[in-house]
Write a protein that holds these residues in place. Sequence first.
Motif, PDB file in Angstrom:
ATOM      1  N   ALA A 130       0.968  -0.954  -0.101  1.00 17.37           N
ATOM      2  CA  ALA A 130       0.003  -0.088  -0.025  1.00 17.37           C
ATOM      3  C   ALA A 130       0.856   1.231   0.139  1.00 17.37           C
ATOM      4  O   ALA A 130       0.513   2.262  -0.470  1.00 17.37           O
ATOM      5  N   VAL A 131       2.057   1.081   0.746  1.00 18.94           N
ATOM      6  CA  VAL A 131       2.931   2.428   0.822  1.00 18.94           C
ATOM      7  C   VAL A 131       3.294   2.410  -0.389  1.00 18.94           C
ATOM      8  O   VAL A 131       3.847   3.732  -0.984  1.00 18.94           O
ATOM      9  N   SER A 132       4.076   1.414  -0.982  1.00 16.42           N
ATOM     10  CA  SER A 132       4.511   1.406  -2.215  1.00 16.42           C
ATOM     11  C   SER A 132       3.716   2.132  -3.297  1.00 16.42           C
ATOM     12  O   SER A 132       4.183   3.147  -4.294  1.00 16.42           O
ATOM     13  N   ALA A 133       2.457   1.673  -3.347  1.00 16.76           N
ATOM     14  CA  ALA A 133       1.330   2.067  -4.091  1.00 16.76           C
ATOM     15  C   ALA A 133       1.201   3.707  -4.043  1.00 16.76           C
ATOM     16  O   ALA A 133       1.053   4.508  -4.907  1.00 16.76           O
ATOM     17  N   GLU A 134       1.233   4.131  -2.932  1.00 18.43           N
ATOM     18  CA  GLU A 134       1.118   5.444  -2.620  1.00 18.43           C
ATOM     19  C   GLU A 134       2.395   6.282  -2.978  1.00 18.43           C
ATOM     20  O   GLU A 134       2.214   7.226  -3.591  1.00 18.43           O
ATOM     21  N   ASN A 135       3.605   5.810  -2.877  1.00 18.95           N
ATOM     22  CA  ASN A 135       4.777   6.580  -3.188  1.00 18.95           C
ATOM     23  C   ASN A 135       4.758   6.751  -4.937  1.00 18.95           C
ATOM     24  O   ASN A 135       5.603   7.638  -5.312  1.00 18.95           O
ATOM     25  N   ALA A 136       4.410   5.406  -5.473  1.00 22.45           N
ATOM     26  CA  ALA A 136       4.297   5.345  -6.848  1.00 22.45           C
ATOM     27  C   ALA A 136       3.448   6.509  -7.184  1.00 22.45           C
ATOM     28  O   ALA A 136       3.867   7.494  -8.240  1.00 22.45           O
ATOM     29  N   ALA A 137       2.404   6.667  -6.837  1.00 24.06           N
ATOM     30  CA  ALA A 137       1.282   7.774  -7.134  1.00 24.06           C
ATOM     31  C   ALA A 137       1.823   9.162  -6.926  1.00 24.06           C
ATOM     32  O   ALA A 137       1.705   9.831  -7.771  1.00 24.06           O
ATOM     33  N   GLU A 138       2.497   9.186  -5.785  1.00 20.12           N
ATOM     34  CA  GLU A 138       3.112  10.591  -5.458  1.00 20.12           C
ATOM     35  C   GLU A 138       4.382  10.950  -6.490  1.00 20.12           C
ATOM     36  O   GLU A 138       4.148  11.927  -6.797  1.00 20.12           O
ATOM     37  N   SER A 139       5.165   9.946  -6.753  1.00 19.53           N
ATOM     38  CA  SER A 139       6.211   9.928  -7.605  1.00 19.53           C
ATOM     39  C   SER A 139       5.629  10.447  -8.939  1.00 19.53           C
ATOM     40  O   SER A 139       6.134  11.437  -9.661  1.00 19.53           O
ATOM     41  N   ALA A 140       4.584   9.993  -9.505  1.00 20.92           N
ATOM     42  CA  ALA A 140       4.030  10.253 -10.930  1.00 20.92           C
ATOM     43  C   ALA A 140       3.760  11.496 -10.919  1.00 20.92           C
ATOM     44  O   ALA A 140       3.555  12.140 -11.846  1.00 20.92           O
ATOM     45  N   THR A 141       3.185  12.175  -9.799  1.00 18.59           N
ATOM     46  CA  THR A 141       2.635  13.585  -9.843  1.00 18.59           C
ATOM     47  C   THR A 141       3.415  14.503  -9.295  1.00 18.59           C
ATOM     48  O   THR A 141       3.120  15.582  -8.931  1.00 18.59           O
ATOM     49  N   GLN A 142       4.602  14.076  -8.878  1.00 18.06           N
ATOM     50  CA  GLN A 142       5.823  15.139  -8.356  1.00 18.06           C
ATOM     51  C   GLN A 142       6.312  15.886  -9.271  1.00 18.06           C
ATOM     52  O   GLN A 142       6.720  15.446 -10.481  1.00 18.06           O
ATOM     53  N   LEU A 143       6.312  17.307  -9.132  1.00 18.15           N
ATOM     54  CA  LEU A 143       6.930  18.077 -10.246  1.00 18.15           C
ATOM     55  C   LEU A 143       8.015  18.050 -10.309  1.00 18.15           C
ATOM     56  O   LEU A 143       8.953  17.825  -9.184  1.00 18.15           O
ATOM     57  N   GLN A 144       8.782  17.941 -11.543  1.00 19.21           N
ATOM     58  CA  GLN A 144      10.336  18.087 -11.684  1.00 19.21           C
ATOM     59  C   GLN A 144      10.809  19.298 -12.320  1.00 19.21           C
ATOM     60  O   GLN A 144      10.125  20.190 -12.833  1.00 19.21           O
ATOM     61  N   GLN A 145      12.218  19.356 -12.115  1.00 19.03           N
ATOM     62  CA  GLN A 145      12.749  20.746 -12.749  1.00 19.03           C
ATOM     63  C   GLN A 145      12.504  20.740 -14.201  1.00 19.03           C
ATOM     64  O   GLN A 145      12.419  19.765 -14.906  1.00 19.03           O
ATOM     65  N   GLY A 146      12.191  21.984 -14.467  1.00 21.84           N
ATOM     66  CA  GLY A 146      11.813  22.296 -15.822  1.00 21.84           C
ATOM     67  C   GLY A 146      10.411  22.064 -16.213  1.00 21.84           C
ATOM     68  O   GLY A 146       9.987  22.509 -17.411  1.00 21.84           O
ATOM     69  N   ASP A 147       9.384  21.496 -15.402  1.00 22.57           N
ATOM     70  CA  ASP A 147       8.053  21.210 -15.719  1.00 22.57           C
ATOM     71  C   ASP A 147       7.417  22.756 -16.006  1.00 22.57           C
ATOM     72  O   ASP A 147       8.051  23.690 -15.467  1.00 22.57           O
ATOM     73  N   VAL A 148       6.550  22.688 -16.866  1.00 26.59           N
ATOM     74  CA  VAL A 148       5.818  24.026 -17.076  1.00 26.59           C
ATOM     75  C   VAL A 148       4.786  24.282 -16.131  1.00 26.59           C
ATOM     76  O   VAL A 148       3.758  23.227 -15.797  1.00 26.59           O
ATOM     77  N   VAL A 149       4.355  25.340 -15.570  1.00 23.51           N
ATOM     78  CA  VAL A 149       3.352  25.591 -14.543  1.00 23.51           C
ATOM     79  C   VAL A 149       2.564  26.904 -15.133  1.00 23.51           C
ATOM     80  O   VAL A 149       3.335  27.874 -15.391  1.00 23.51           O
ATOM     81  N   THR A 150       1.507  26.706 -15.270  1.00 23.13           N
ATOM     82  CA  THR A 150       0.678  27.885 -15.969  1.00 23.13           C
ATOM     83  C   THR A 150      -0.142  28.666 -14.748  1.00 23.13           C
ATOM     84  O   THR A 150      -0.892  27.879 -14.037  1.00 23.13           O
TER      85      THR A 150
END
Length: 349
Positions: free
Chosen positions: A59-79
Amino acid sequence: FRARFGNILGWFCRLFLAMASRRGFFIALCLAQLLYSCRGLRSHRIVSAARLRRTACRAVSAENAAESATQLQQGDVVTVVGCTGNVGRLVTARLASMGSFSVRGVCRSLEKGEACFDERLRSKPEDSPGSIRLFEGDTRSENPGLREALTGASAVIVTTGTTAFPTKAWAGGNTPENVDNLGVKNVIDTWISANADGPGSAALKRFVLMSSVGVTRRAQFPFVILNLGGVLNAKAAAEEYLMEAAAGKGFDYTIVRPGQLFGGPYDNNYYLGTLLKLDKDANSQNIVVETGDKLLGDTLRSTTAEALATALELAETRNTDFVVVNKNGPSTSEEEFRALFKSPSFFGE
């Protein structure tokens, strides 16, 4: 477990009968069998505990994976939608100063936008981390400028809004229903459709909405008065739409609830606090944040902007809403502000 317990109980009965008949050998045999059963029970408990741990880890791994997928990265575009408003311009400048994201701003007038960010527009290459790129668009309708600004954006911050009661700000259809409800819904829909696996599309990660205190308390005093023009109803409808879209499309949302806004900038002349320049900055620098919609108070525009920008990066603000207000006291540093979101008080404890 029931079967094992039944076996143990059965052996106790046999042991009692054996003792009554003084069959020493049979007693020893029963004791040996009992010890073996207890060992099996202990093993069963260990296996069950191990299974629980494995389930929790998954469950924690799934939560971490979901968090990682939506974590903003350097260079991402924010409007930033509403980048020339009193709060929007502060958010846009703050994001650019962080140097992590490529910032896009949506405004109704490019001329006004260029006046707000003239120096910053020329300081960085277009669409590079720390840069600002402006687009002319209107949230109240489908238009190319809004769609272009949202295409390729991993995150969106909406800072648009109008007055609670009829003023000149409502001219041209800028009512709460059109701006705070339908306008926000249009931004959400356009963001989703503009990044649906087409050219230049991006993964949808985070949508941050500037709302208001009292949205969930709009039937209570004093918010029932504030809602006479329907502004809290409009914000509530937009919030619900955002949460449903986030659940359906797999991106994270954050709803930021400031109180009555005060402090600079003072370019919007339709708000009473702006007209009178009710600036309490000197004594009201301390910040309080708490999930839900329970706090009361006023909020500096600079504090609101900091909360909106900070919410993009913190795991604690994923898929939640929180109130941010200022109170009398010394200013809260950036490090202290971020620490507030990890404290028990943020979760109302």
